[in-house]
Write a protein that holds these residues in place. Structure first.
Motif, short mmCIF file in Angstrom:
data_model
loop_
_atom_site.label_atom_id
_atom_site.label_comp_id
_atom_site.label_asym_id
_atom_site.label_seq_id
_atom_site.Cartn_x
_atom_site.Cartn_y
_atom_site.Cartn_z
N SER A 196 36.49 56.12 -97.25
CA SER A 196 36.43 54.75 -96.78
C SER A 196 37.62 54.51 -95.87
O SER A 196 38.63 55.22 -95.95
CB SER A 196 36.43 53.75 -97.94
OG SER A 196 37.68 53.74 -98.60
N SER A 197 37.52 53.53 -95.01
CA SER A 197 38.48 53.36 -93.94
C SER A 197 39.72 52.57 -94.37
O SER A 197 39.72 51.85 -95.37
CB SER A 197 37.82 52.64 -92.77
OG SER A 197 37.58 51.28 -93.10
N SER A 198 40.74 52.69 -93.54
CA SER A 198 41.95 51.91 -93.71
C SER A 198 41.65 50.41 -93.69
O SER A 198 42.14 49.65 -94.53
CB SER A 198 42.94 52.28 -92.61
OG SER A 198 44.06 51.44 -92.61
N ALA A 199 40.81 49.99 -92.74
CA ALA A 199 40.48 48.57 -92.64
C ALA A 199 39.73 48.08 -93.87
O ALA A 199 39.96 46.97 -94.36
CB ALA A 199 39.64 48.32 -91.38
N ALA A 200 38.81 48.92 -94.39
CA ALA A 200 38.06 48.52 -95.58
C ALA A 200 38.97 48.40 -96.79
O ALA A 200 38.83 47.47 -97.60
CB ALA A 200 36.95 49.54 -95.85
N LEU A 201 39.92 49.33 -96.94
CA LEU A 201 40.85 49.24 -98.07
C LEU A 201 41.71 48.00 -97.97
O LEU A 201 41.99 47.35 -98.98
CB LEU A 201 41.72 50.50 -98.11
CG LEU A 201 42.75 50.57 -99.24
CD1 LEU A 201 42.09 50.46 -100.61
CD2 LEU A 201 43.57 51.85 -99.13
N ALA A 202 42.13 47.64 -96.76
CA ALA A 202 42.93 46.43 -96.58
C ALA A 202 42.14 45.17 -96.92
O ALA A 202 42.67 44.23 -97.51
CB ALA A 202 43.45 46.36 -95.14
N ALA A 203 40.86 45.17 -96.55
CA ALA A 203 40.04 43.96 -96.74
C ALA A 203 39.54 43.81 -98.16
O ALA A 203 39.47 42.69 -98.68
CB ALA A 203 38.86 44.00 -95.77
N GLU A 204 39.17 44.92 -98.80
CA GLU A 204 38.54 44.87 -100.13
C GLU A 204 39.10 45.97 -101.02
O GLU A 204 38.39 46.92 -101.38
CB GLU A 204 37.03 45.05 -100.01
CG GLU A 204 36.31 43.99 -99.19
CD GLU A 204 34.81 44.26 -99.15
OE1 GLU A 204 34.04 43.30 -99.35
OE2 GLU A 204 34.41 45.43 -98.93
N PRO A 205 40.36 45.89 -101.40
CA PRO A 205 40.96 47.01 -102.13
C PRO A 205 40.28 47.31 -103.46
O PRO A 205 40.03 48.48 -103.79
CB PRO A 205 42.41 46.57 -102.32
CG PRO A 205 42.41 45.08 -102.12
CD PRO A 205 41.32 44.82 -101.14
N ALA A 206 39.95 46.28 -104.21
CA ALA A 206 39.33 46.51 -105.50
C ALA A 206 37.92 47.09 -105.35
O ALA A 206 37.54 48.04 -106.04
CB ALA A 206 39.29 45.21 -106.30
#
Length: 313
Positions: A196-206
């Motif tokens: 999964s992407s850096s942006a996705a982890l920033a937006a929806e970490p859980a």
């Protein structure tokens, strides 16, 4: 009762681009990490450090620098993690650079062949001595775990079995695809690696952590954190300073780590690429990082007694 937590130091920057990461275990201890973990409710045993290694330019082997030292450090981590697992303890490995994850997985897959690795990193770490000219093994680790063509044979051979990992045992969290080399992109596609992407982890970490964990096998779980996954402006900790104003904040990462380390399969958390000197202009960042580790590794709250159950004597 949560398992005992064994803390292992891997003070090595041998596989890095420059010195710095070798200081991370010492600095984290000096900031009270051990006491913080105990205050959070963990039984903690500090198993000390492996060999101290400081990066120096390897002009004789410019494309695979300090290979012998890196291999020794990986073996030391594997030995200490294996001893902790044999004692039925969980493990926190304080690196050092990302090659420490090879030692972790060498020990964990020997303990449970169906073990999985959640790799939290901005990079794929799939380069080899032939795919890049910089010679730093810290972004080649998983190429060796997956036994890719042109990986350095002495390091692959030291991992116990080959390949150390299959693609099904691995999930990346927080990748910045634009930072991958052409070789890494080719290998990620060829192997069908999940990420999964850096942006996705920033937006929806859980949500991203939950999705990644669901894709991993049912065996024991290791979580490896390369702190360069973080937004360097929010948390200046990493050797690499490229991740400015992109990626998750430390608070977002905290949410993802808490879920991962509460997974019933969890056994090992390893930390890589933390250079304490990067926080010189904002030392509070290191204190925040210690609090993040405490939060990730504290025991879950006890379930309340139901009305129909007697309280313990």
């Amino acid at each position: 009762m949560p398992r005992e937590l064994v803390v292992v130091g891997a003070p090595t920057s041998a596989g890095s681009y420059a010195p710095g990461q070798e200081a991370a275990p010492r600095v984290l201890r000096e900031l009270g990490l051990i006491d913080q973990l105990r205050a959070a409710g963990r039984r903690v045993r500090d198993a000390g450090d492996g060999p101290v290694q400081v990066w120096s330019p390897d002009r004789h082997h410019p494309h695979v620098q300090n290979l012998a030292a890196v291999t020794r450090a990986v073996a030391a981590v594997a030995e200490q993690v294996a001893a902790a697992l044999e004692a039925d303890a969980d493990v926190l490995v304080l690196g050092g650079n990302c090659t420490v994850a090879l030692g972790v997985m060498s020990a964990l897959t020997a303990h449970d062949p169906d073990a999985g690795l959640l790799y939290v990193d901005r990079h794929f770490d799939l380069n080899t001595p032939q795919s890049t000219t910089d010679g730093a093994l810290d972004w080649m680790g998983l190429a060796h775990a997956l036994d890719l063509p042109d990986a350095a044979e002495p390091l692959v051979s030291a991992l116990g079995h080959r390949p150390l990992l299959t693609p099904a045992q691995l999930f990346y969290l927080g990748v910045e695809y634009a930072a991958a080399t052409p070789w890494e992109r080719e290998q990620a596609e060829h192997l069908g690696l999940r990420w999964s992407s850096s942006a996705a982890l920033a937006a929806e970490p859980a949500a991203q952590a939950t999705r990644a964990l669901a894709a991993l096998p049912p065996g024991d779980l290791a979580v490896h954190l390369d702190v360069d996954v973080l937004d360097f402006t929010d948390a200046p900790l990493a050797e690499s300073t490229d991740g400015r104003n992109t990626g998750p904040s430390l608070d977002s990462l905290r949410a993802a780590l808490r879920i991962a380390c509460r997974d019933p399969r969890f056994r090992v958390l390893s930390i890589g690429e933390l250079n304490p000197a990067r926080a010189a202009g904002h030392p509070e960042t290191l204190t925040r990082f210690v609090a993040c580790l405490r939060n990730a590794l504290r025991p879950p709250p006890r379930a309340p007694w139901s009305a129909g159950c007697a309280a313990p004597a």
